[in-house]
Scaffold this motif. Structure first.
Motif, PDB file in Angstrom:
ATOM      1  N   ASP B 288       0.843  -1.197   0.000  1.00  0.00           N
ATOM      2  CA  ASP B 288       0.000   0.000   0.000  1.00  0.00           C
ATOM      3  C   ASP B 288       0.878   1.247   0.000  1.00  0.00           C
ATOM      4  N   ALA B 289       1.921   1.225   0.845  1.00  0.00           N
ATOM      5  CA  ALA B 289       2.818   2.377   0.907  1.00  0.00           C
ATOM      6  C   ALA B 289       3.488   2.590  -0.446  1.00  0.00           C
ATOM      7  N   ALA B 290       3.935   1.504  -1.060  1.00  0.00           N
ATOM      8  CA  ALA B 290       4.622   1.624  -2.344  1.00  0.00           C
ATOM      9  C   ALA B 290       3.690   2.230  -3.393  1.00  0.00           C
ATOM     10  N   MET B 291       2.453   1.759  -3.394  1.00  0.00           N
ATOM     11  CA  MET B 291       1.490   2.271  -4.369  1.00  0.00           C
ATOM     12  C   MET B 291       1.211   3.750  -4.085  1.00  0.00           C
ATOM     13  N   GLY B 292       1.012   4.073  -2.811  1.00  0.00           N
ATOM     14  CA  GLY B 292       0.678   5.443  -2.444  1.00  0.00           C
ATOM     15  C   GLY B 292       1.793   6.431  -2.711  1.00  0.00           C
ATOM     16  N   LEU B 293       3.039   5.934  -2.693  1.00  0.00           N
ATOM     17  CA  LEU B 293       4.161   6.841  -2.944  1.00  0.00           C
ATOM     18  C   LEU B 293       4.415   7.015  -4.429  1.00  0.00           C
ATOM     19  N   GLY B 294       3.736   6.227  -5.258  1.00  0.00           N
ATOM     20  CA  GLY B 294       3.833   6.440  -6.702  1.00  0.00           C
ATOM     21  C   GLY B 294       4.705   5.445  -7.452  1.00  0.00           C
ATOM     22  N   PHE B 295       4.882   4.211  -6.900  1.00  0.00           N
ATOM     23  CA  PHE B 295       5.561   3.179  -7.673  1.00  0.00           C
ATOM     24  C   PHE B 295       4.605   2.706  -8.771  1.00  0.00           C
ATOM     25  N   THR B 296       5.115   2.465  -9.961  1.00  0.00           N
ATOM     26  CA  THR B 296       4.306   1.759 -10.944  1.00  0.00           C
ATOM     27  C   THR B 296       4.362   0.283 -10.559  1.00  0.00           C
ATOM     28  N   GLU B 299       7.787  -1.147 -11.215  1.00  0.00           N
ATOM     29  CA  GLU B 299       8.798  -0.704 -10.250  1.00  0.00           C
ATOM     30  C   GLU B 299       8.625  -1.428  -8.920  1.00  0.00           C
TER      31      GLU B 299
END
Lengths: 311, 384
Positions: B288-296, B299
């Motif tokens: 969730d954190a990765a998605m929220g920070l803008g990882f595709t 990535e």
């Protein structure tokens, strides 16, 4: 500035957000509160397109977010969640620099920014080479905040960030968050179910109930002029006047006279602290001192009871 | 009696001593077919017996030493001593027994050689474990243990032993078999990896497929290896019969093709299971954190999911490699070549030394693969 226009979202049979419109003002610390299931987290996660609305429009700085690529949008918005979610295989420094690296900032700029962000968020530089599991929960969330701020986004979304922490770390991070806001002037949307936390941090409070806006206003407005029984019950509870005392400083109600031999309170302390001190010291007056320790006035118990306009 | 601190050492020392005391150290036969006589080390050379018995006694006594670190280091030294006492003792005594007038004389290693040797090796493993050596240091210890052996072998010290003679007669075939074995395992593993990745991804997206996949791969695991090799002969032969072009590219009902297919089938379940375990170990908060920070998604998979799943994936690879090294020896039965050839030839000719020419390198290959993956794993863990 974040504009929400006519947003609705349904999960199965549950209407999470029901035709909601509101604007989060620029550079304001906005707390988003309501009972569980009121749609506050859903609304927050729609701002960075983690959840897509069924109807309506959300614009940031005048741009409709549905026209942007989600990952691009999210890199421009800070994101902090309750469970922190630091990347366990990266050092703290790598974690903080997550978004700058996604944005492919040059090395030089990254290391400069790391220094700035460590200072701003009061991260201990000794942590930088450690791994997340070596930090306590409060320390991890401080890093979480630093990571959200690293690429200098103008909007920060925080989803119950301090709810899982012990009370001292929570108070500590709340104070830090206020200072960070004063210094950085970010627009912050902060979801919490803790009304005291919401009152303490907010410039603007948004209270949601069943997916609709119950009331929006400053903490003082919410406490003094609740628009409905729901808001009165939710925000003030049994003791709205007591909560109001928490929002005001001793300085605002003190009398200019100076007395000797009374317990001392600093001018920036809240009226609630003042009342607490009177109760513990069993006295009716306090001597108000400025930061330098000079007496500048007196606070009497009667000053706490009346409203500020009368004194 | 003082308390026992390490039962393993006591048991190993005791079994080693009993074997050394009562078993035959060298088995001597007038020729390859005749029955061998077991010669205890005491009859051959009491001095050599003493040199081999001392470290066994020491290992037994070390079981009572309290300080774990010093006990383990001493046991390590005792194990090395025992290892070389057995090896060099056997080599020298065999040289002494061999006479030019009897070129057909067979001198094989007996129970009193193998069991103390095994005691030495197991004490070595146990002590390394207790000293909590990392994979790199373990590899170093192994190298230190085997390097002098390689030098001695090169110098011809062991030439009088029939095991060496068997090896010498089969030298060219051995090299070919070793290469075949490694190629077989390597090919099977690469194909298994290539197949496992899309399967993992598929059941990762569609959780409903998980049960079905595990069930069908599990059934394959339950089929005995010889049966699976056998089962593949008929369909492959039929395939080649109808599509003769395939035969030209070396595909057939027997040989490498069915062997590789079987090895791949056996490898899939552990690979898929470990892959899933690894991916499932990436917590939803982190995602969730990765998605929220803008990882595709790309990535995230490359920078977060895969590195975090790597330890589980590598331990899957480790299990599968060791398993494949062992199974590949059975594949010799269907003409796939490899070190198993010597094992089955040896069994057929009742030549135990020939069996060992195949079996020892198989064990060493498995150990080497295991150690290699342990090394990779410890690297992945320090990064994770």
């Amino acid at each position: 500035m974040i504009e929400i226009e006519g947003i609705s979202k349904t999960f199965g049979a549950l209407k999470a957000i029901d035709d909601l419109s509101l604007t989060f003002p620029e550079s304001a610390f906005c707390t988003l509160v309501g009972p569980s299931g009121c749609g506050k987290s859903t609304l927050l996660r729609m701002i960075n397109a983690m959840i897509l609305p069924d109807a309506g429009r959300i614009s940031l700085r005048g741009t409709d977010i549905s026209t942007l690529k989600p990952d691009r949008l999210r890199r421009g918005i800070g994101y902090v969640i309750q469970s922190v979610g630091l990347f366990p295989h990266w050092t703290i420094a790598d974690n903080i620099l997550t978004v700058p690296r996604l944005l492919r900032w040059p090395k030089q700029k990254c290391s400069e920014r790391l220094g700035e962000i460590v200072a701003l968020t009061e991260v201990d530089p000794a942590w930088l080479t450690r791994k997340p599991h070596q930090l306590s929960g409060g320390q991890q969330q401080r890093v979480g905040v630093a990571r959200a701020l690293a690429a200098d986004p103008d909007i920060i979304l925080m989803d119950e960030p301090f709810a899982a922490l012990d009370p001292p770390s929570r108070a500590n991070l709340q104070d830090a968050m206020r200072r960070i806001h004063v210094r950085s002037k970010k627009t912050i949307v902060f979801v919490t179910h803790d009304i005291d936390e919401a009152l303490k941090l907010a410039d603007v409070m948004v209270i949601l109930n069943k997916g609709r806006l119950a009331q929006m206003g400053t903490p003082r407005e919410i406490l003094e002029k609740p628009k409905s029984d729901f808001v009165r019950g939710f925000a003030g509870g049994a003791a709205p006047r007591l909560r109001l005392l928490d929002l005001e400083h001793a300085r605002t109600r003190m009398r200019p006279e100076i007395i000797e031999s009374a317990p001392v309170i600093v001018a920036d302390a809240s009226l609630k602290d003042a009342l607490n001190l009177m109760l513990t010291q069993q006295c009716q007056s306090l001597s108000v001192h400025d930061k330098a320790g000079q007496p500048i006035g007196t606070l009497h118990i009667a000053d706490l009871i009346g409203s500020p306009h009368e004194s | 009696m003082p308390p026992i601190r390490n039962r393993v050492l006591l048991v190993l020392g005791l079994t080693g001593s009993i074997a050394l005391g009562f078993g035959g150290f060298l088995d001597v036969a007038p020729n390859r077919l005749a029955r061998a006589t077991a010669l205890p080390i005491w009859d051959l050379s009491p001095a050599a017996g003493l040199i081999a018995a001392l470290p066994l006694l020491a290992i037994m006594l070390l079981a009572f030493v309290k300080n774990e670190k010093w006990r383990s280091i001493a046991a390590l030294a005792g194990a090395v001593w025992l290892f070389y006492a057995c090896l060099i003792g056997a080599a020298l005594l065999a040289q002494h027994l061999a006479t030019p007038s009897e070129p057909a004389l067979r001198i094989s290693l007996g129970m009193a050689f193998w069991i103390p040797m095994a005691s030495g090796l197991f004490s070595f493993f146990d002590s390394m474990q207790r000293l909590k050596l990392n994979a790199l240091l373990r590899g170093f210890c192994f190298a230190l243990l085997f390097f002098p052996f390689a030098l001695l072998a090169q110098a011809g010290v062991f030439d009088a032993l029939s095991l060496t003679k068997e090896f010498e007669t089969h030298r060219t075939a051995f090299m070919q078999a070793l290469i075949d074995h490694i190629v077989l395992v390597g090919a099977a593993l690469s194909i298994a990896l290539l197949l496992a990745s899309p399967i993992i991804l598929a059941i990762w997206w569609k959780t409903g497929l998980q049960k079905l996949t595990y069930a069908s791969l599990g059934v394959i695991q339950a089929v005995p290896s010889i049966a699976l090799f056998g089962l593949l002969i008929a369909p492959l032969s039929a395939l080649v019969f109808y599509v003769p072009a395939l035969a030209q590219s070396g595909i057939g009902g027997t040989g490498r093709t069915p062997a590789i297919i079987a090895l791949v089938l056996y490898s899939l379940l552990p690979l898929v299971r470990n892959g899933m375990t690894g991916l499932a170990a990436v917590s939803p908060e982190v995602k969730d954190a990765a998605m929220g920070l803008g990882f595709t998604t790309r990535e995230r998979v490359l920078k977060i999911d895969l590195p975090l799943a790597m330890p589980a994936l590598l331990s899957g690879m480790r299990v599968v490699t060791v398993q494949a090294v062992g199974l590949a020896s059975v594949a010799a039965l269907i003409g796939a070549g490899g070190l198993g050839t010597f094992v089955f030839q040896g069994i057929g000719q009742y030549a135990l030394d020939l069996v060992l020419v195949g079996a020892i390198p198989i064990i060493l290959l498995a150990l080497g693969a295991d150690l290699g993956f342990q090394l990779l794993l410890s690297l992945a863990r320090t990064r994770a």
